[in-house]
Design an enzyme around this catalytic site. Sequence first.
Site, mmCIF file in Angstrom:
data_model
loop_
_atom_site.group_PDB
_atom_site.id
_atom_site.type_symbol
_atom_site.label_atom_id
_atom_site.label_comp_id
_atom_site.label_asym_id
_atom_site.label_seq_id
_atom_site.Cartn_x
_atom_site.Cartn_y
_atom_site.Cartn_z
ATOM 1 N N GLY A 159 0.824 -1.207 0.000
ATOM 2 C CA GLY A 159 0.000 0.000 0.000
ATOM 3 C C GLY A 159 0.854 1.251 0.000
ATOM 4 N N ASN A 169 -7.171 4.742 9.161
ATOM 5 C CA ASN A 169 -6.728 3.465 9.736
ATOM 6 C C ASN A 169 -6.884 3.402 11.250
ATOM 7 O OD1 ASN A 169 -4.662 5.460 8.901
ATOM 8 N ND2 ASN A 169 -3.340 4.300 10.273
ATOM 9 N N GLN A 195 -7.487 0.905 3.849
ATOM 10 C CA GLN A 195 -8.344 0.386 4.922
ATOM 11 C C GLN A 195 -9.779 0.140 4.477
ATOM 12 O OE1 GLN A 195 -7.549 -0.825 7.738
ATOM 13 N NE2 GLN A 195 -5.451 -0.100 7.973
ATOM 14 N N SER A 236 -3.866 -2.432 -0.484
ATOM 15 C CA SER A 236 -2.777 -3.285 -0.005
ATOM 16 C C SER A 236 -3.297 -4.700 0.225
ATOM 17 C CB SER A 236 -2.243 -2.713 1.305
ATOM 18 O OG SER A 236 -1.340 -3.614 1.903
ATOM 19 N N HIS A 267 -2.234 -7.162 2.338
ATOM 20 C CA HIS A 267 -2.304 -7.775 3.673
ATOM 21 C C HIS A 267 -3.427 -7.236 4.554
ATOM 22 C CE1 HIS A 267 -0.149 -4.830 6.446
ATOM 23 N NE2 HIS A 267 0.161 -4.321 5.272
ATOM 24 N N THR A 324 10.194 -7.368 -11.948
ATOM 25 C CA THR A 324 9.470 -8.596 -12.307
ATOM 26 C C THR A 324 8.315 -8.800 -11.337
ATOM 27 O OG1 THR A 324 11.509 -9.514 -13.162
ATOM 28 C CG2 THR A 324 9.738 -11.081 -12.704
ATOM 29 N N CYS A 357 4.490 3.643 19.612
ATOM 30 C CA CYS A 357 4.982 3.458 20.969
ATOM 31 C C CYS A 357 6.466 3.790 21.007
ATOM 32 C CB CYS A 357 4.761 2.009 21.362
ATOM 33 S SG CYS A 357 5.786 1.478 22.705
HETATM 34 N N1 PLP Z 1 -2.399 3.429 4.144
HETATM 35 C C1 PLP Z 1 -3.128 3.086 5.208
HETATM 36 C C2 PLP Z 1 -4.373 3.841 5.519
HETATM 37 C C3 PLP Z 1 -2.724 2.024 6.030
HETATM 38 O O1 PLP Z 1 -3.458 1.696 7.092
HETATM 39 C C4 PLP Z 1 -1.537 1.338 5.692
HETATM 40 C C5 PLP Z 1 -1.048 0.240 6.562
HETATM 41 O O2 PLP Z 1 -1.262 0.237 7.756
HETATM 42 C C6 PLP Z 1 -0.830 1.725 4.552
HETATM 43 C C7 PLP Z 1 -1.285 2.779 3.801
HETATM 44 C C8 PLP Z 1 0.426 1.025 4.132
HETATM 45 O O3 PLP Z 1 0.149 -0.246 3.598
HETATM 46 P P1 PLP Z 1 1.338 -1.326 3.501
HETATM 47 O O4 PLP Z 1 1.533 -1.850 4.882
HETATM 48 O O5 PLP Z 1 0.844 -2.359 2.550
HETATM 49 O O6 PLP Z 1 2.533 -0.612 2.989
#
Ligand code: PLP
Length: 387
Positions: free
Chosen positions: A73, A157, A185, A205, A207, A242, A328
């Site tokens: 992302g 997020n 998100q 993203s 994950h 690639t 943190c």
């Molecule tokens: N943008 C937002 C709003 C996110 O919450 C995150 C990840 O926490 C990212 C971008 C970044 O994504 P990635 O972890 O795939 O780089």
Amino acid sequence: MDKLVYLDHNATTPVRPEVVDAMLPFLRENFGNPNSPYFLGQRARKAVEEARAKVAALLGAEDPSEIVFTSCGSESDVAAISGGAWQAHAESHGKRNQVISSRVEHDAVRGILGVLRLRGFTGDMVGVDKDGLVDPGAVAALLSDKTALVSIMHANNEVGTIQPIKELAALCRARGVLSHTDAVQSAGKIPIDVKALGVDMLAISGHKINAPKGVGALYVRKGTRLVPTITGHQEKNRRGGTENVASIVGLGVACELALKELGHAADYQRMRDRLEAGVLKIQGCRRNGHPQRRLPNCAHFSFEGIDGHHLVVALDMEGICVSSGPACSSGSSTASHVLTAMGVPPHVATGSLRLSLGWSSTEADVDRLLAALPRAVEKLRRVHAAV
Ligand code: PLP
């Protein structure tokens, strides 16, 4: 020990078995380079293109060719913001040198805005109201012939607030300004239709939607030109390197499943609402984020008299994974830039807790959290009062 309770789906998500199964052949026998002309390469190419169509379907893109695969992302955000800003700058012979964003963006966006500032762009960050919402009027007031690009996130997020992207994109379009939204998100949690939203670019993203880490995608509206961040002929010269075939295949399957299951959002929301009602019974607790315009899977709270990081540790000892939101440092929390922008006082913001549900969440997880949290809060307040 009891089953692990995972309530941090905004941080990352478990990879679904269907996704793993689809990926494995591309880590084993189907290892070809999708840019090779022989059958092994073309088998990989076919899989990449099928995945592209699945990502396009989740986002409502007009054509799969509008999807560019990236490594995450963050890369998608950087490719859109940096690539768009430099393109607009070049096409305007240096006149467009302003980028507009908001004070609640993810660090991926904040970081590249800082880099662009070092390179001579001006960066204007609009504020938000107490619920975390951007006012389109504030963006309209900043737009000018100097604006290269506007990047405002789709959903936050930390607190989950959903921004008025359609209105913002329309304002940009009327001024001939590129628009980007970070939908990392929101993708898979609420419906997305890039045509209806009207944005030029949108980042997702893997994950965050039950695909692996290390894969992402950027929607780039047909006809939108970008200066590439990674040069190379792959992805139609838009992103060199690639292709990560197995992960791209995984992302495709995750998008296909997310699209099919978008209707399940109401179930998450019911679970989330029960969770929220239970948590709000704890004294000295407030909810953060917009009451309505909010992701259905997440809830964000601040507790008076405790440190969010200590709360995360206390719940971890009960086998419950949650997040305090703010970064943190040296074992205690700092107020997050998002809560600060929303006007939450620092002593309240540092006692934050983010709970985010997802595909693996159950009612039993909610019960476990609701049993453990009041105990943990009470104990931490006692300790805090004693020191
Ligand atoms: N943008 C937002 C709003 C996110 O919450 C995150 C990840 O926490 C990212 C971008 C970044 O994504 P990635 O972890 O795939 O780089």
